[in-house]
Design a protein around this motif. Structure first.
Motif, PDB file in Angstrom:
ATOM      1  N   VAL A  78       0.869  -1.178   0.000  1.00 52.69           N
ATOM      2  CA  VAL A  78       0.000   0.000   0.000  1.00 52.69           C
ATOM      3  C   VAL A  78       0.904   1.226   0.000  1.00 52.69           C
ATOM      4  CG1 VAL A  78      -1.806   1.270   1.215  1.00 52.69           C
ATOM      5  CG2 VAL A  78      -1.794  -1.233   1.268  1.00 52.69           C
ATOM      6  N   THR A  79       0.739   2.087  -1.002  1.00 55.08           N
ATOM      7  CA  THR A  79       1.525   3.312  -1.090  1.00 55.08           C
ATOM      8  C   THR A  79       0.585   4.508  -1.148  1.00 55.08           C
ATOM      9  OG1 THR A  79       1.616   3.204  -3.514  1.00 55.08           O
ATOM     10  CG2 THR A  79       3.410   2.139  -2.315  1.00 55.08           C
ATOM     11  N   GLN A  80       1.141   5.680  -0.899  1.00 51.91           N
ATOM     12  CA  GLN A  80       0.358   6.913  -0.967  1.00 51.91           C
ATOM     13  C   GLN A  80       0.051   7.230  -2.425  1.00 51.91           C
ATOM     14  OE1 GLN A  80      -1.029   8.969   1.423  1.00 51.91           O
ATOM     15  NE2 GLN A  80      -1.946   9.919  -0.369  1.00 51.91           N
ATOM     16  N   GLY A  81      -1.174   7.632  -2.697  1.00 47.30           N
ATOM     17  CA  GLY A  81      -1.572   7.992  -4.051  1.00 47.30           C
ATOM     18  C   GLY A  81      -1.244   9.438  -4.364  1.00 47.30           C
ATOM     19  N   ARG A  82      -1.781   9.917  -5.461  1.00 46.76           N
ATOM     20  CA  ARG A  82      -1.542  11.300  -5.895  1.00 46.76           C
ATOM     21  C   ARG A  82      -2.185  12.320  -4.967  1.00 46.76           C
ATOM     22  NH1 ARG A  82      -2.996   9.856 -12.051  1.00 46.76           N
ATOM     23  NH2 ARG A  82      -1.041   8.817 -12.571  1.00 46.76           N
ATOM     24  N   ASP A  83      -3.342  11.965  -4.413  1.00 51.10           N
ATOM     25  CA  ASP A  83      -4.081  12.860  -3.531  1.00 51.10           C
ATOM     26  C   ASP A  83      -4.028  12.345  -2.097  1.00 51.10           C
ATOM     27  OD1 ASP A  83      -4.902  14.329  -5.795  1.00 51.10           O
ATOM     28  OD2 ASP A  83      -6.633  12.997  -6.079  1.00 51.10           O
ATOM     29  N   VAL A  84      -4.401  13.203  -1.158  1.00 48.52           N
ATOM     30  CA  VAL A  84      -4.426  12.817   0.248  1.00 48.52           C
ATOM     31  C   VAL A  84      -5.418  11.679   0.474  1.00 48.52           C
ATOM     32  CG1 VAL A  84      -4.942  13.626   2.585  1.00 48.52           C
ATOM     33  CG2 VAL A  84      -3.732  15.113   0.996  1.00 48.52           C
ATOM     34  N   GLY A  85      -6.543  11.705  -0.218  1.00 49.57           N
ATOM     35  CA  GLY A  85      -7.584  10.701  -0.047  1.00 49.57           C
ATOM     36  C   GLY A  85      -7.422   9.492  -0.943  1.00 49.57           C
ATOM     37  N   GLU A  86      -6.204   9.204  -1.371  1.00 52.06           N
ATOM     38  CA  GLU A  86      -5.998   8.057  -2.266  1.00 52.06           C
ATOM     39  C   GLU A  86      -4.788   7.242  -1.816  1.00 52.06           C
ATOM     40  OE1 GLU A  86      -6.145   7.927  -6.904  1.00 52.06           O
ATOM     41  OE2 GLU A  86      -4.058   8.274  -6.345  1.00 52.06           O
TER      42      GLU A  86
END
Length: 142
Positions: A78-86
């Motif tokens: 699980v990695t951080q997406g482009r947005d805070v909510g992703e």
């Protein structure tokens, strides 16, 4: 149509007690599936404000043709997406894809679980052939 008071009361209570809706959902999937190469799949997961997704709450089961890929050969990060909510589920395999059809069942979320089943078609490997010397055109230098 006539609605009685008791029916109206029940409807208002049902709407008021519905609670917050969960925003957990899958975004557009990015994949790279090539015969002879390991699977590389990126699956965005949309989260509501304050929600998080940990590796313990993400899973993937892969079937190549009719044979299940051993869980020990499947990696889910699980990695951080482009947005805070992703968040992005990165699904890879340690073995190469040797079947043209893959079925991937993705699960995300704790305790509410959302699943999606994907059927992926693997691209054939890129084959680069040498150009015969007879077809090479030599351009004289000025």
């Amino acid at each position: 149509m006539h609605i009685g008071r008791s029916q109206l009361f029940v409807a208002v209570i049902a709407l008021a007690s519905g609670g917050g809706a969960l925003a957990l959902g899958f975004g557009p999937i990015r994949s790279s599936v090539t015969l002879g190469q390991p699977l590389n799949l990126a699956v965005p997961v949309n989260l509501a404000e304050g929600e998080t997704l940990s590796a313990d709450c993400a899973s993937a089961e892969i079937t190549a043709g009719e044979i299940r890929v051993p869980p020990s050969a499947v990696r889910v990060r699980v990695t951080q997406g482009r947005d805070v909510g992703e968040s992005v589920l990165r699904i890879t395999t340690t073995t190469v894809v040797d079947e043209p059809v893959l079925t991937v069942v993705i699960g995300a979320g704790c305790p509410t679980r959302l699943t999606r089943e994907l059927v992926l078609l693997a691209d054939p490997p890129l084959v680069i052939t040498a150009v015969p010397q007879s077809l090479v055109v030599r351009v004289p230098r000025a």
